[in-house]
Motif scaffolding. Sequence first.
Motif, PDB file in Angstrom:
ATOM      1  N   GLU A 257      30.121  34.897  43.481  1.00 23.90           N
ATOM      2  CA  GLU A 257      30.223  35.127  44.921  1.00 23.90           C
ATOM      3  C   GLU A 257      30.229  33.768  45.599  1.00 23.90           C
ATOM      4  O   GLU A 257      29.452  32.887  45.264  1.00 23.90           O
ATOM      5  CB  GLU A 257      29.061  35.979  45.423  1.00 23.90           C
ATOM      6  CG  GLU A 257      29.057  37.397  44.885  1.00 23.90           C
ATOM      7  CD  GLU A 257      30.266  38.205  45.330  1.00 23.90           C
ATOM      8  OE1 GLU A 257      30.776  37.945  46.443  1.00 23.90           O
ATOM      9  OE2 GLU A 257      30.696  39.086  44.571  1.00 23.90           O
TER      10      GLU A 257
ATOM     11  N   ASN B 281      36.354  34.811  49.294  1.00 22.87           N
ATOM     12  CA  ASN B 281      34.901  34.627  49.230  1.00 22.87           C
ATOM     13  C   ASN B 281      34.316  34.945  47.857  1.00 22.87           C
ATOM     14  O   ASN B 281      33.107  35.110  47.714  1.00 22.87           O
ATOM     15  CB  ASN B 281      34.210  35.490  50.304  1.00 22.87           C
ATOM     16  CG  ASN B 281      34.782  36.901  50.339  1.00 22.87           C
ATOM     17  OD1 ASN B 281      34.926  37.547  49.313  1.00 22.87           O
ATOM     18  ND2 ASN B 281      35.123  37.362  51.542  1.00 22.87           N
ATOM     19  N   ARG B 282      35.194  35.035  46.847  1.00 28.76           N
ATOM     20  CA  ARG B 282      34.730  35.252  45.473  1.00 28.76           C
ATOM     21  C   ARG B 282      35.743  34.641  44.513  1.00 28.76           C
ATOM     22  O   ARG B 282      36.946  34.681  44.771  1.00 28.76           O
ATOM     23  CB  ARG B 282      34.574  36.754  45.170  1.00 28.76           C
ATOM     24  CG  ARG B 282      33.969  37.041  43.813  1.00 28.76           C
ATOM     25  CD  ARG B 282      33.821  38.529  43.579  1.00 28.76           C
ATOM     26  NE  ARG B 282      35.074  39.160  43.195  1.00 28.76           N
ATOM     27  CZ  ARG B 282      35.163  40.284  42.483  1.00 28.76           C
ATOM     28  NH1 ARG B 282      34.062  40.923  42.092  1.00 28.76           N
ATOM     29  NH2 ARG B 282      36.344  40.797  42.189  1.00 28.76           N
TER      30      ARG B 282
END
Length: 221
Positions: free
Chosen positions: A86, A74-75
């Motif tokens: 992000e 997720n990043r």
Amino acid sequence: MATNPAHTVEKPKQKAKQFNVWSEEETIRFLAVAKQSRYYIVFLLAIYTGMRQGEILGLRVRDVDIQRRTISINRIMLNNGKGFKEGTKTSGSSRTVVFPSSIVPDLQKAIEGKQPDDTLVMTSICTTLKPNNITRRFRNLIEVAKVPKIRFHDLRHTHATIMLKQGVHPKIVAERLGHSRTQLTLDTYSHVLPSMQAEAADNFGQVLDRYATKNATTSEN
């Protein structure tokens, strides 16, 4: 105009992406050499999970769940190495990937001594690891391992190709890669499909042949 003449025009077919992949033997040979590198975990994750370079460099310790054997993506690290974003490349790229138990010791070693919010892979002086540094190291290891020259991104393609050759369903491969559509996976790795079809046809024939032979034996008895 009553009708749009463009509707009758056949759309050009999208050209297949050009990339090179390693065989299973070449992959193992590279990993044997890369194991001596400080950044071995980067190459290991690329091959065993199909993650992009930016996704691997963007991982935090808390993104890795050793008990469930999952990695939450997720990043990502920016291409220039100057910070993180992000979220991921596309909305569909945010995903959870399961990793095999065989690489648990390597991940535990990478996590050791770090805090949950620490970046998983850092330099020896605990600074952010730049993509260019990984690329240079990758090229050096390729020469030492004496395997065909490929791009770092081709490790992702190698992961997908090996999985498809093993008979893993394309939908599962698409989910691991973060593809929004299974068709994208099929289009990208269409070169693998002919050999898969031949193997599937042979397996199907063998099953029926065994059944026919068993029935013939039973009838004779």
